[in-house]
Write a protein that holds these residues in place. Structure first.
Motif, PDB file in Angstrom:
ATOM      1  N   PRO A   8       0.957  -1.273  -0.113  1.00 16.46           N
ATOM      2  CA  PRO A   8      -0.087   0.148  -0.029  1.00 16.46           C
ATOM      3  C   PRO A   8       0.727   1.215  -0.124  1.00 16.46           C
ATOM      4  O   PRO A   8       1.958   1.524   0.586  1.00 16.46           O
ATOM      5  CB  PRO A   8      -0.815  -0.045   1.246  1.00 16.46           C
ATOM      6  N   VAL A   9       0.303   2.267  -0.640  1.00 18.48           N
ATOM      7  CA  VAL A   9       0.879   3.682  -0.640  1.00 18.48           C
ATOM      8  C   VAL A   9      -0.132   4.491  -0.119  1.00 18.48           C
ATOM      9  O   VAL A   9      -1.181   4.188  -0.232  1.00 18.48           O
ATOM     10  CB  VAL A   9       1.506   4.125  -2.128  1.00 18.48           C
ATOM     11  N   ILE A  10       0.285   5.678   0.259  1.00 10.66           N
ATOM     12  CA  ILE A  10      -0.591   6.750   0.586  1.00 10.66           C
ATOM     13  C   ILE A  10      -0.110   8.169  -0.152  1.00 10.66           C
ATOM     14  O   ILE A  10       1.045   8.389  -0.401  1.00 10.66           O
ATOM     15  CB  ILE A  10      -0.369   7.021   2.218  1.00 10.66           C
ATOM     16  N   VAL A  11      -1.134   8.761  -0.437  1.00 13.05           N
ATOM     17  CA  VAL A  11      -1.021   9.975  -1.370  1.00 13.05           C
ATOM     18  C   VAL A  11      -1.227  11.309  -0.495  1.00 13.05           C
ATOM     19  O   VAL A  11      -2.371  11.248  -0.007  1.00 13.05           O
ATOM     20  CB  VAL A  11      -1.808  10.135  -2.686  1.00 13.05           C
ATOM     21  N   ALA A  12      -0.304  12.309  -0.424  1.00 11.75           N
ATOM     22  CA  ALA A  12      -0.518  13.498   0.309  1.00 11.75           C
ATOM     23  C   ALA A  12      -0.801  14.718  -0.725  1.00 11.75           C
ATOM     24  O   ALA A  12       0.224  14.665  -1.604  1.00 11.75           O
ATOM     25  CB  ALA A  12       0.708  13.890   1.085  1.00 11.75           C
ATOM     26  N   ILE A  13      -2.040  15.329  -0.670  1.00 11.57           N
ATOM     27  CA  ILE A  13      -2.070  16.322  -1.679  1.00 11.57           C
ATOM     28  C   ILE A  13      -1.856  17.563  -0.780  1.00 11.57           C
ATOM     29  O   ILE A  13      -2.359  17.931   0.196  1.00 11.57           O
ATOM     30  CB  ILE A  13      -3.669  16.625  -2.163  1.00 11.57           C
ATOM     31  N   ASP A  14      -0.855  18.365  -1.073  1.00 10.46           N
ATOM     32  CA  ASP A  14      -0.232  19.550  -0.455  1.00 10.46           C
ATOM     33  C   ASP A  14      -0.466  20.715  -1.101  1.00 10.46           C
ATOM     34  O   ASP A  14       0.327  21.112  -2.151  1.00 10.46           O
ATOM     35  CB  ASP A  14       1.259  19.191   0.013  1.00 10.46           C
ATOM     36  N   GLN A  15      -1.613  21.430  -0.954  1.00  5.16           N
ATOM     37  CA  GLN A  15      -2.033  22.512  -1.492  1.00  5.16           C
ATOM     38  C   GLN A  15      -1.682  23.928  -0.899  1.00  5.16           C
ATOM     39  O   GLN A  15      -2.083  24.439   0.267  1.00  5.16           O
ATOM     40  CB  GLN A  15      -3.666  22.542  -1.921  1.00  5.16           C
ATOM     41  N   GLY A  16      -0.585  24.445  -1.428  1.00  5.89           N
ATOM     42  CA  GLY A  16      -0.014  25.610  -0.729  1.00  5.89           C
ATOM     43  C   GLY A  16      -0.148  26.943  -1.621  1.00  5.89           C
ATOM     44  O   GLY A  16      -1.023  26.936  -2.217  1.00  5.89           O
ATOM     45  N   THR A  17       0.364  27.826  -0.940  1.00 12.22           N
ATOM     46  CA  THR A  17       0.053  29.413  -1.243  1.00 12.22           C
ATOM     47  C   THR A  17       0.604  29.833  -2.827  1.00 12.22           C
ATOM     48  O   THR A  17       0.101  30.436  -3.439  1.00 12.22           O
ATOM     49  CB  THR A  17       0.635  30.357  -0.367  1.00 12.22           C
ATOM     50  N   THR A  18       1.790  29.225  -3.087  1.00  6.08           N
ATOM     51  CA  THR A  18       2.146  29.299  -4.707  1.00  6.08           C
ATOM     52  C   THR A  18       2.194  28.161  -5.315  1.00  6.08           C
ATOM     53  O   THR A  18       2.297  28.357  -6.494  1.00  6.08           O
ATOM     54  CB  THR A  18       3.589  29.886  -4.237  1.00  6.08           C
ATOM     55  N   SER A  19       1.936  26.807  -4.961  1.00  4.53           N
ATOM     56  CA  SER A  19       2.026  25.797  -5.771  1.00  4.53           C
ATOM     57  C   SER A  19       1.321  24.678  -5.194  1.00  4.53           C
ATOM     58  O   SER A  19       0.904  24.816  -3.970  1.00  4.53           O
ATOM     59  CB  SER A  19       3.470  25.186  -5.973  1.00  4.53           C
ATOM     60  N   SER A  20       0.887  23.629  -5.730  1.00  2.00           N
ATOM     61  CA  SER A  20       0.430  22.323  -5.561  1.00  2.00           C
ATOM     62  C   SER A  20       1.232  21.092  -5.471  1.00  2.00           C
ATOM     63  O   SER A  20       1.759  21.227  -6.899  1.00  2.00           O
ATOM     64  CB  SER A  20      -0.972  22.191  -6.150  1.00  2.00           C
ATOM     65  N   ARG A  21       1.367  20.464  -4.845  1.00  2.44           N
ATOM     66  CA  ARG A  21       2.039  19.316  -4.758  1.00  2.44           C
ATOM     67  C   ARG A  21       1.503  17.981  -4.384  1.00  2.44           C
ATOM     68  O   ARG A  21       0.415  17.970  -3.573  1.00  2.44           O
ATOM     69  CB  ARG A  21       3.429  19.361  -3.632  1.00  2.44           C
ATOM     70  N   ALA A  22       1.762  16.958  -5.125  1.00  2.00           N
ATOM     71  CA  ALA A  22       1.363  15.502  -4.576  1.00  2.00           C
ATOM     72  C   ALA A  22       2.551  14.827  -4.242  1.00  2.00           C
ATOM     73  O   ALA A  22       3.419  14.573  -5.154  1.00  2.00           O
ATOM     74  CB  ALA A  22       0.374  14.901  -5.437  1.00  2.00           C
ATOM     75  N   ILE A  23       2.521  14.135  -3.069  1.00  2.00           N
ATOM     76  CA  ILE A  23       3.626  13.183  -2.804  1.00  2.00           C
ATOM     77  C   ILE A  23       2.997  11.861  -2.504  1.00  2.00           C
ATOM     78  O   ILE A  23       2.244  11.398  -1.547  1.00  2.00           O
ATOM     79  CB  ILE A  23       4.211  13.693  -1.673  1.00  2.00           C
ATOM     80  N   VAL A  24       3.679  10.721  -2.880  1.00  2.00           N
ATOM     81  CA  VAL A  24       3.377   9.401  -2.875  1.00  2.00           C
ATOM     82  C   VAL A  24       4.262   8.848  -1.606  1.00  2.00           C
ATOM     83  O   VAL A  24       5.604   8.867  -1.956  1.00  2.00           O
ATOM     84  CB  VAL A  24       3.508   8.684  -3.970  1.00  2.00           C
ATOM     85  N   PHE A  25       3.762   8.481  -0.801  1.00  2.00           N
ATOM     86  CA  PHE A  25       4.576   7.896   0.538  1.00  2.00           C
ATOM     87  C   PHE A  25       4.417   6.406   0.321  1.00  2.00           C
ATOM     88  O   PHE A  25       3.141   5.937   0.131  1.00  2.00           O
ATOM     89  CB  PHE A  25       4.054   8.341   1.878  1.00  2.00           C
ATOM     90  N   SER A  26       5.514   5.556   1.004  1.00  2.00           N
ATOM     91  CA  SER A  26       5.160   4.247   1.061  1.00  2.00           C
ATOM     92  C   SER A  26       4.430   3.864   2.495  1.00  2.00           C
ATOM     93  O   SER A  26       4.498   4.805   3.159  1.00  2.00           O
ATOM     94  CB  SER A  26       6.558   3.426   1.497  1.00  2.00           C
ATOM     95  N   GLN A  27       4.187   2.913   3.039  1.00  2.00           N
ATOM     96  CA  GLN A  27       3.512   2.396   4.162  1.00  2.00           C
ATOM     97  C   GLN A  27       4.254   2.574   5.309  1.00  2.00           C
ATOM     98  O   GLN A  27       3.738   3.183   6.075  1.00  2.00           O
ATOM     99  CB  GLN A  27       3.024   1.009   4.068  1.00  2.00           C
ATOM    100  N   ARG A  28       5.625   2.692   5.036  1.00  2.00           N
ATOM    101  CA  ARG A  28       6.711   3.265   5.908  1.00  2.00           C
ATOM    102  C   ARG A  28       6.779   4.786   5.974  1.00  2.00           C
ATOM    103  O   ARG A  28       7.788   5.133   6.875  1.00  2.00           O
ATOM    104  CB  ARG A  28       7.940   2.499   6.023  1.00  2.00           C
ATOM    105  N   LEU A  29       6.033   5.634   5.400  1.00  2.00           N
ATOM    106  CA  LEU A  29       6.035   6.841   5.081  1.00  2.00           C
ATOM    107  C   LEU A  29       7.342   7.365   4.781  1.00  2.00           C
ATOM    108  O   LEU A  29       7.877   8.368   5.156  1.00  2.00           O
ATOM    109  CB  LEU A  29       5.524   7.299   6.564  1.00  2.00           C
TER     110      LEU A  29
END
Length: 503
Positions: A8-29
């Motif tokens: 399993p992986v986890i996706v973080a949507i990090d919507q900031g003031t100047t940019s939007s990012r998506a980061i895929v993390f492993s189960q171990r983060l």
């Protein structure tokens, strides 16, 4: 849950003031893949800042798809999505179509300053602070929301009829991700609106009446780790559960594993935001700090004292872009280290006023101690030291507000772009007279969002176990002589006093 064919992986949507990012993390983060998109900043008038919600939305979808592709995984392998966002930024949209009725008004926007001054003049600040933990300031969402209702033709009537929805960016993204089926937010974002009772955990009818906001607009408030719904299958090739949500600074607090009372984190980006965990006690500040919700899990709120510094990394950007004294921001640490120690140049970076603990929106920046010998090295040191001095102000206010801050033997956990500078982190430890810890994983905001989603989806451990996995990259310990420290802090206090308009 994810397919058995993939870890399993986890996706973080990090919507900031100047940019939007998506980061895929492993189960171990651990970070697996990152995608990022900048978006347009709109400045329709002096002191006004707006974003296009549609541009933000398209960027979030694009970066999430790109990050999944880079990681080589499909929706079936994703245990959950966590959302973290720029706080206080306001969106109002049509419930039937999902279309925003106005550009998003950004947290930096100052257009409601006169309204806030009137509310303070009418004596409402005590009520606002008692219920919401906040001061009356354009920074927060409530007066921005009222402005949209008053300036978009027909908006107020439509809001009262329940035709419109309000949210901070997290809520807008959740609505869009779920195909308009879920209108919700989490407790940390609700706590930044100036409309939410942080003690009872509900929208406050008195505050809504004060700011003339119809309660029909407001989203459901949930825990930070909760079942927020699932994405429309067509977005990412399959439905994905959304399990975590927190405002960016609270997500960083979680990512830094500041779960025990007395733990403190500070994020150094364009501005600086420091949060001190006060546990189950919502400490009322006597020193113009904010009382806020650090996180809410299983229906239990954990509180924090927060100090907001408007200009941190922006001071370095000013040296680079405004004055042309450096070519790259990373040059400033080496310049500061080589500066003349006998020159005491003090920069008060009040480019947009000063935040906590002063909250003076009208004062402007100033430089003290210039001589004919002052050059780029001394200016670089002054810019970096200004961030450390402001952090010392926040820690001093926190200790004055809450005895637990003194008893805990404060260690500051840091993150954000500026913490890469060893010189700055050492000077920070010296001026705070406290250790400064830099973690191995610098992506603490996205990490916090991913952890909350993983916790909700039962693929991440409980907070106590997660805290044990937090890893130190380097600790900076105080090495400055106490007399030198006190002299520097006194010079800073004198410079600020000469700059303030509210004395």
């Amino acid at each position: 849950m994810p397919s058995d064919r993939h870890p399993p992986v986890i996706v973080a949507i990090d919507q900031g003031t100047t940019s939007s990012r998506a980061i895929v993390f492993s189960q171990r983060l651990e970070v697996v893949a990152v995608a990022q998109r900048e978006f347009t900043q709109h400045f329709p008038a002096s002191g006004w800042v707006e974003h296009d919600p549609e541009e933000i939305w398209s960027g979030v979808v694009e970066t999430t798809r790109e990050a999944l592709a880079k990681a080589g995984v499909t929706a079936a392998a994703v245990a959950g999505i966590g959302i973290t966002n720029q706080r206080e930024t306001v969106v109002v949209w049509d419930r039937a179509t999902g279309e925003p009725i106005h550009r998003a008004i950004v947290w930096q926007d100052r257009r409601t300053a006169a309204v806030c001054a009137r509310l303070r003049g009418e004596g409402h600040e005590a009520l606002v602070q008692a219920r919401s933990g906040l001061v009356i300031d354009p920074y927060f969402s409530g007066t921005k929301l009222a402005w949209i209702l008053d300036h978009v033709p027909g908006a107020r009537g439509r809001a009262e009829r329940g035709e419109l929805a309000f949210g901070t960016i997290d809520s807008f993204l959740l609505w869009r991700l779920t195909g308009g089926t879920v209108h919700a937010t989490d407790a940390t974002n609700a706590a930044r609106t100036m409309l939410f009772d942080i003690h009872r955990g509900v929208w406050d009818a008195d505050l809504c009446r004060l700011l003339d906001v119809p309660m029909a607009l407001l989203p459901t408030v949930m825990d930070c780790a909760a079942a927020f719904g699932t994405t429309e299958p067509g977005l990412f090739g399959g439905a994905i559960a959304i399990g975590g949500m927190a405002g960016d600074q609270q997500a960083a607090t979680v990512g830094q594993a500041c779960f025990a009372p007395g733990m403190m984190k500070s994020t150094y980006g364009t501005g600086c935001f420091a949060l001190l965990n006060t546990g189950t006690e919502a400490v009322v500040s006597r020193n113009k700090l904010l009382t806020t919700i650090a996180y809410q899990l299983d229906g239990r709120r954990t509180y924090a004292l927060e100090g907001s510094i408007f200009v941190a990394g922006a001071a370095v950007q000013w040296l680079r872009d405004g004055l042309g004294l450096v070519r790259l921001a990373g040059e400033t640490g080496a310049l500061a280290a080589a500066s003349d120690p006998n020159q005491e140049v003090i920069l008060v970076p009040a480019f947009v006023g000063l935040g906590a603990p002063y909250w003076d929106a009208d004062c402007r920046g100033a430089i003290f101690g210039l001589t004919r010998a002052t050059g780029p090295k001394e200016m670089a040191r002054a810019a970096l030291e200004s961030v450390c001095f402001q952090t010392a102000d926040l820690l001093g206010a926190m200790k004055a507000d809450w005895p637990g801050a003194c008893a805990s033997g404060t260690v500051l956990r840091v993150d954000g772009g500026m913490v890469a500078s060893d010189w700055t982190m050492q000077r920070l430890a010296d001026l705070l007279d406290a250790p400064v810890d830099r973690p191995k994983i610098p992506e603490t905001t996205a990490l916090g969002a991913a952890y909350l989603a993983g916790l909700s989806r039962s693929v991440c451990p409980p907070p106590t176990d997660f805290a044990r996995s937090w890893a130190l990259e380097r600790r900076f310990t105080p090495a400055m002589d106490a007399t030198v420290r006190q002299d520097k802090l006194a010079r800073w206090k004198d410079a600020v006093a000469r700059t303030l308009t509210r004395r």
